[in-house]
Design a protein around this motif. Structure first.
Motif, PDB file in Angstrom:
ATOM      1  N   GLU A 123     -30.927   1.263  32.017  1.00  0.00           N
ATOM      2  CA  GLU A 123     -30.458  -0.176  31.150  1.00  0.00           C
ATOM      3  C   GLU A 123     -31.421  -0.998  31.391  1.00  0.00           C
ATOM      4  OE1 GLU A 123     -27.616  -0.415  29.126  1.00  0.00           O
ATOM      5  OE2 GLU A 123     -27.382   1.735  29.450  1.00  0.00           O
ATOM      6  N   PHE A 124     -31.866  -1.758  30.279  1.00  0.00           N
ATOM      7  CA  PHE A 124     -33.013  -2.438  30.201  1.00  0.00           C
ATOM      8  C   PHE A 124     -32.780  -3.569  29.243  1.00  0.00           C
ATOM      9  CE2 PHE A 124     -37.372  -4.495  28.833  1.00  0.00           C
ATOM     10  CZ  PHE A 124     -37.709  -4.887  30.052  1.00  0.00           C
ATOM     11  N   PHE A 125     -32.063  -4.831  29.642  1.00  0.00           N
ATOM     12  CA  PHE A 125     -31.995  -5.925  28.750  1.00  0.00           C
ATOM     13  C   PHE A 125     -30.856  -5.564  27.828  1.00  0.00           C
ATOM     14  CE2 PHE A 125     -35.982  -7.754  29.878  1.00  0.00           C
ATOM     15  CZ  PHE A 125     -35.477  -8.867  30.509  1.00  0.00           C
ATOM     16  N   GLY A 126     -29.879  -4.736  28.313  1.00  0.00           N
ATOM     17  CA  GLY A 126     -28.679  -4.002  27.318  1.00  0.00           C
ATOM     18  C   GLY A 126     -28.972  -2.795  26.738  1.00  0.00           C
ATOM     19  N   THR A 127     -30.063  -2.390  26.699  1.00  0.00           N
ATOM     20  CA  THR A 127     -30.381  -1.185  25.916  1.00  0.00           C
ATOM     21  C   THR A 127     -30.788  -0.003  26.812  1.00  0.00           C
ATOM     22  OG1 THR A 127     -31.477  -2.599  24.239  1.00  0.00           O
ATOM     23  CG2 THR A 127     -32.182  -0.085  24.295  1.00  0.00           C
ATOM     24  N   SER A 128     -30.241   1.151  26.562  1.00  0.00           N
ATOM     25  CA  SER A 128     -30.512   2.286  27.304  1.00  0.00           C
ATOM     26  C   SER A 128     -31.989   2.894  26.985  1.00  0.00           C
ATOM     27  CB  SER A 128     -29.394   3.184  27.254  1.00  0.00           C
ATOM     28  OG  SER A 128     -29.603   4.347  28.019  1.00  0.00           O
ATOM     29  N   LEU A 129     -32.713   3.189  27.876  1.00  0.00           N
ATOM     30  CA  LEU A 129     -34.292   3.483  27.551  1.00  0.00           C
ATOM     31  C   LEU A 129     -34.478   5.007  28.389  1.00  0.00           C
ATOM     32  CD1 LEU A 129     -36.443   0.438  28.269  1.00  0.00           C
ATOM     33  CD2 LEU A 129     -35.486   1.442  25.922  1.00  0.00           C
ATOM     34  N   ASN A 130     -34.551   6.120  27.554  1.00  0.00           N
ATOM     35  CA  ASN A 130     -34.709   7.126  28.121  1.00  0.00           C
ATOM     36  C   ASN A 130     -36.238   7.477  27.963  1.00  0.00           C
ATOM     37  OD1 ASN A 130     -35.148   9.693  29.071  1.00  0.00           O
ATOM     38  ND2 ASN A 130     -33.399  10.691  27.835  1.00  0.00           N
ATOM     39  N   LEU A 131     -37.191   7.038  28.716  1.00  0.00           N
ATOM     40  CA  LEU A 131     -38.607   7.107  28.754  1.00  0.00           C
ATOM     41  C   LEU A 131     -39.218   8.581  28.755  1.00  0.00           C
ATOM     42  CD1 LEU A 131     -39.672   4.001  30.607  1.00  0.00           C
ATOM     43  CD2 LEU A 131     -39.141   4.312  28.223  1.00  0.00           C
ATOM     44  N   ALA A 132     -38.180   9.657  29.151  1.00  0.00           N
ATOM     45  CA  ALA A 132     -38.968  10.942  29.310  1.00  0.00           C
ATOM     46  C   ALA A 132     -40.257  10.988  30.452  1.00  0.00           C
ATOM     47  CB  ALA A 132     -39.328  11.836  27.955  1.00  0.00           C
ATOM     48  N   TRP A 133     -41.371  11.678  29.893  1.00  0.00           N
ATOM     49  CA  TRP A 133     -42.473  12.017  30.667  1.00  0.00           C
ATOM     50  C   TRP A 133     -43.207  10.602  30.980  1.00  0.00           C
ATOM     51  CZ3 TRP A 133     -47.251  10.668  29.097  1.00  0.00           C
ATOM     52  CH2 TRP A 133     -47.558  10.387  27.616  1.00  0.00           C
ATOM     53  N   ILE A 134     -42.898   9.653  29.984  1.00  0.00           N
ATOM     54  CA  ILE A 134     -43.676   8.229  30.449  1.00  0.00           C
ATOM     55  C   ILE A 134     -42.700   7.642  31.386  1.00  0.00           C
ATOM     56  CG2 ILE A 134     -44.130   5.959  29.303  1.00  0.00           C
ATOM     57  CD1 ILE A 134     -44.336   7.372  26.764  1.00  0.00           C
ATOM     58  N   GLY A 135     -41.558   7.798  31.394  1.00  0.00           N
ATOM     59  CA  GLY A 135     -40.778   7.318  32.454  1.00  0.00           C
ATOM     60  C   GLY A 135     -41.277   7.776  33.967  1.00  0.00           C
ATOM     61  N   ASN A 136     -41.380   9.151  33.665  1.00  0.00           N
ATOM     62  CA  ASN A 136     -41.843   9.835  35.043  1.00  0.00           C
ATOM     63  C   ASN A 136     -42.933   9.404  35.605  1.00  0.00           C
ATOM     64  OD1 ASN A 136     -39.339  11.266  35.095  1.00  0.00           O
ATOM     65  ND2 ASN A 136     -40.400  12.877  34.075  1.00  0.00           N
ATOM     66  N   CYS A 137     -44.176   9.137  34.689  1.00  0.00           N
ATOM     67  CA  CYS A 137     -45.408   8.758  35.209  1.00  0.00           C
ATOM     68  C   CYS A 137     -45.315   7.296  35.720  1.00  0.00           C
ATOM     69  CB  CYS A 137     -46.377   8.464  33.871  1.00  0.00           C
ATOM     70  SG  CYS A 137     -46.871  10.372  33.475  1.00  0.00           S
ATOM     71  N   LEU A 138     -44.486   6.486  35.030  1.00  0.00           N
ATOM     72  CA  LEU A 138     -44.460   5.155  35.477  1.00  0.00           C
ATOM     73  C   LEU A 138     -43.768   5.088  36.969  1.00  0.00           C
ATOM     74  CD1 LEU A 138     -42.986   3.117  32.248  1.00  0.00           C
ATOM     75  CD2 LEU A 138     -45.222   3.005  33.506  1.00  0.00           C
ATOM     76  N   ALA A 139     -42.616   6.156  37.051  1.00  0.00           N
ATOM     77  CA  ALA A 139     -42.151   6.268  38.475  1.00  0.00           C
ATOM     78  C   ALA A 139     -43.103   6.531  39.514  1.00  0.00           C
ATOM     79  CB  ALA A 139     -40.783   7.284  38.351  1.00  0.00           C
TER      80      ALA A 139
END
Length: 341
Positions: A123-139
């Motif tokens: 949840e980012f400023f009220g919006t649910s973000l599913n970043l998939a592989w980009i999110g995994n890279c950021l993690a």
């Protein structure tokens, strides 16, 4: 009952292991000798953080055996932490080139994320973000940065221990209030492992943590925060808030040094906490101030995020704003004035 003997057993084990490691370091001359980039003035043995590593890695299988900690998460946090600790231990005893250390850190972070199942929607400023592989890279980058910044911030007596202890106890409290009590055991075991070491590391320190301990704490706390993210996005934001002192000081300092063109991999003492310790002439006030900020500023904001509906991203903004002011006030990332000759 496991509840009755776990706490004293883990704290005592960490305490005894730290004492043994201190004797080992003295016998092998594994000593931190003060130099121009040091924040201490007395030669002090290092490598005591291995006691935290060993104690926590012993606690995890015990928690798994009693069904208190998922085995998949155990492999994620314990495995990645062990990889980083081994790299740090080898570096404490000799030297590993920065590029090989970094490669090992990325490998450990990928290992952790693979077992944790990646980064969940946030949840980012009220919006649910599913970043998939980009999110995994950021993690992965998040874990690598957290373990390295923890190493950078372990520069005065007790500060890294106090940060880990207050963050873990704060997380346990927030887990309990949020009805996520099954998550408590990881940070609780870490807090107990840190307490035994802190007795030896509290100002004036009789042994330093070393890279093995600081890197281990960084990636383990990061992995615990990602574990919590699968239960609630708010709990991930809470971890980012609880670790705010270290994140802001290290990141602010790094950005300033990058903009100035410094070689950021070289040792320095331009973090805000280092300037502050020189300003006050001792480590204790700064270490205690970090603990006070964590308890009386950051924890209440994290509570508002998890219990009162404050948006997590806004919570981070509110929490970090005065920390950035403090970083500026104490010259984080600035060049140290030369010593008169």
């Amino acid at each position: 009952m496991i509840y009755l003997w776990l706490a004293p057993a883990l704290a005592f084990l960490s305490f005894v292991l730290t004492a043994a490691l201190r004797r080992y370091a003295l016998s092998r001359s594994i000593i931190d000798i003060p130099n121009a980039r040091s924040s201490h003035t007395i030669p002090t043995p290092r490598g005591g953080g291995v006691a935290i590593v060993v104690t926590f890695l012993i606690a995890l299988p015990a928690l798994g055996f009693f069904g208190l900690f998922p085995w998949q998460d155990l492999l994620a946090i314990g495995g990645s932490g062990a990889i980083v600790a081994v790299i740090g231990f080898m570096d404490d005893h000799g030297h590993i080139a920065a590029r090989w250390r970094l490669l090992g850190h990325f490998a450990a972070s990928i290992w952790a994320l693979a077992w944790l199942g990646g980064l969940p929607p946030i949840e980012f400023f009220g919006t649910s973000l599913n970043l998939a592989w980009i999110g995994n890279c950021l993690a992965v980058v998040y874990l690598v940065w957290l373990l390295n910044l923890y190493n950078f911030m372990d520069g005065i007596d007790g500060i890294a221990s106090i940060e880990a202890l207050s963050a873990c106890i704060g997380a346990c409290l927030l887990y309990w209030l949020s009805g996520a009590s099954t998550l408590i055991w990881g940070p609780l075991a870490m807090a107990l492992a840190v307490i035994g070491f802190l007795i030896w590391n509290f100002p004036p320190a009789r042994i330093f943590m070393g890279d093995a301990g600081s890197g281990f704490l960084g990636i383990a706390l990061g992995a615990l925060s990602l574990q919590a993210a699968w239960v609630s996005s708010d709990l991930l934001w809470a971890w980012l808030i609880l670790l705010g002192v270290f994140i802001v000081d290290a990141t602010f300092t790094l950005i300033r040094r990058l903009l100035r063109g410094d070689k950021v991999y070289e040792a320095h003492r331009s973090h805000a906490y280092q300037f502050a310790s020189r300003h006050y002439g001792k480590h204790l006030p700064v270490t205690l101030a970090v603990g006070a900020i964590n308890i009386f500023w950051l924890l209440p904001i994290a509570y508002c995020v998890t219990q009162l509906g404050l948006d997590g991203a806004w919570g981070v903004v509110i929490a970090y704003a005065p920390l950035i002011v403090l970083a500026t006030k104490f010259h984080a990332g600035e060049l140290e004035a030369p010593v008169p000759t």
